[in-house]
Design an enzyme around this catalytic site. Structure first.
Site: not given
Ligand code: G3P
Length: 223
Positions: A87
């Site tokens: 990623k």
């Molecule tokens: O996969 C990307 C994601 O984990 C970002 O999520 O909750 O950190 O905005 P967040």
């Protein structure tokens, strides 16, 4: 449609992967942080054991510069397994690294997407998945649905071998909206799915069906 779990929690994965139609697991350094100071590569290999090779595993690079990102991607493939999707944040340096890795035939997930511009650049680079950050976009008043729908339109129009894997969800309505807008895949915490299925409306409906059968036939099982 693909549903992925955005977690590195082994207990959640062991318990919930067999229950849900899950296509894979995504992680990033902030998700890893929640597990504490784990032994990273063995931990990721354990996730692979739990999900198997028929599901996809996405693990994030850490470097900011192009060569560092390429080296990180190779580290992930060498140390976890050769089916991992590195990623890569969709920055200038990230896009250059994605291009090089695609030339090498490596599967790539473009992450950290907040804009149509990042999205079409990742599509043009030939990545396999691109991950718009739904909740984070919404929090800064970016049109999440419009962005996903435009990017899905580009993918269709140019027949690009790329899937939109929407991420960063804080509630289940956002997940539905992402799918309605054209996302091919969604990645979320297993707890978000479990919470959605734990609604009292759902459990009450099941209780009433069983109670009605029992009132009629005096038993709670089918003959
Ligand atoms: O996969 C990307 C994601 O984990 C970002 O999520 O909750 O950190 O905005 P967040």
């Amino acid at each position: 449609m693909e549903i992925l779990f955005d977690t590195a929690n082994l207990q959640d994965l062991e318990r919930m992967v067999p229950l849900y139609p899950v296509h894979g697991v995504t992680t990033n350094p902030s998700i890893i942080k929640k597990e504490g100071r784990i032994d990273f590569y063995p931990h990721m290999r354990r996730i692979r054991e739990i999900i198997g090779y028929e599901r996809t595993l996405h693990a994030q690079v850490l470097a900011r510069d192009t060569q560092g990102i390429i080296d990180d991607a190779h580290r992930l493939l060498d140390q976890i397994d050769d089916k991992v999707y590195p990623k890569i944040p969709t920055t200038e340096e990230g896009l250059a690294a994605m291009h090089q890795l695609k030339e090498e035939g490596i599967k790539v997930t473009a992450t950290g997407i907040y804009s149509k511009t990042q999205g079409f650049l990742a599509i043009a680079t030939g990545v396999d998945y691109l991950a718009p950050y739904y909740n984070r976009m919404q929090s800064i008043d970016i049109d999440t649905r419009g962005t996903i729908s435009t990017l899905a339109g580009f993918i269709d129009r140019f027949n690009a071998p790329c899937k939109i894997m929407a991420a960063s969800f804080k509630n289940i309505a956002q997940v539905s909206h992402a799918l309605e807008s054209g996302a091919h895949a969604v990645t979320m915490s297993p707890k978000l799915l479990r919470a959605a299925l734990s609604s009292p409306d759902i459990t009450d409906a099941v209780d009433v069906f069983i109670a009605d059968w029992e009132k009629t036939f005096g038993t709670t099982s089918l003959p």
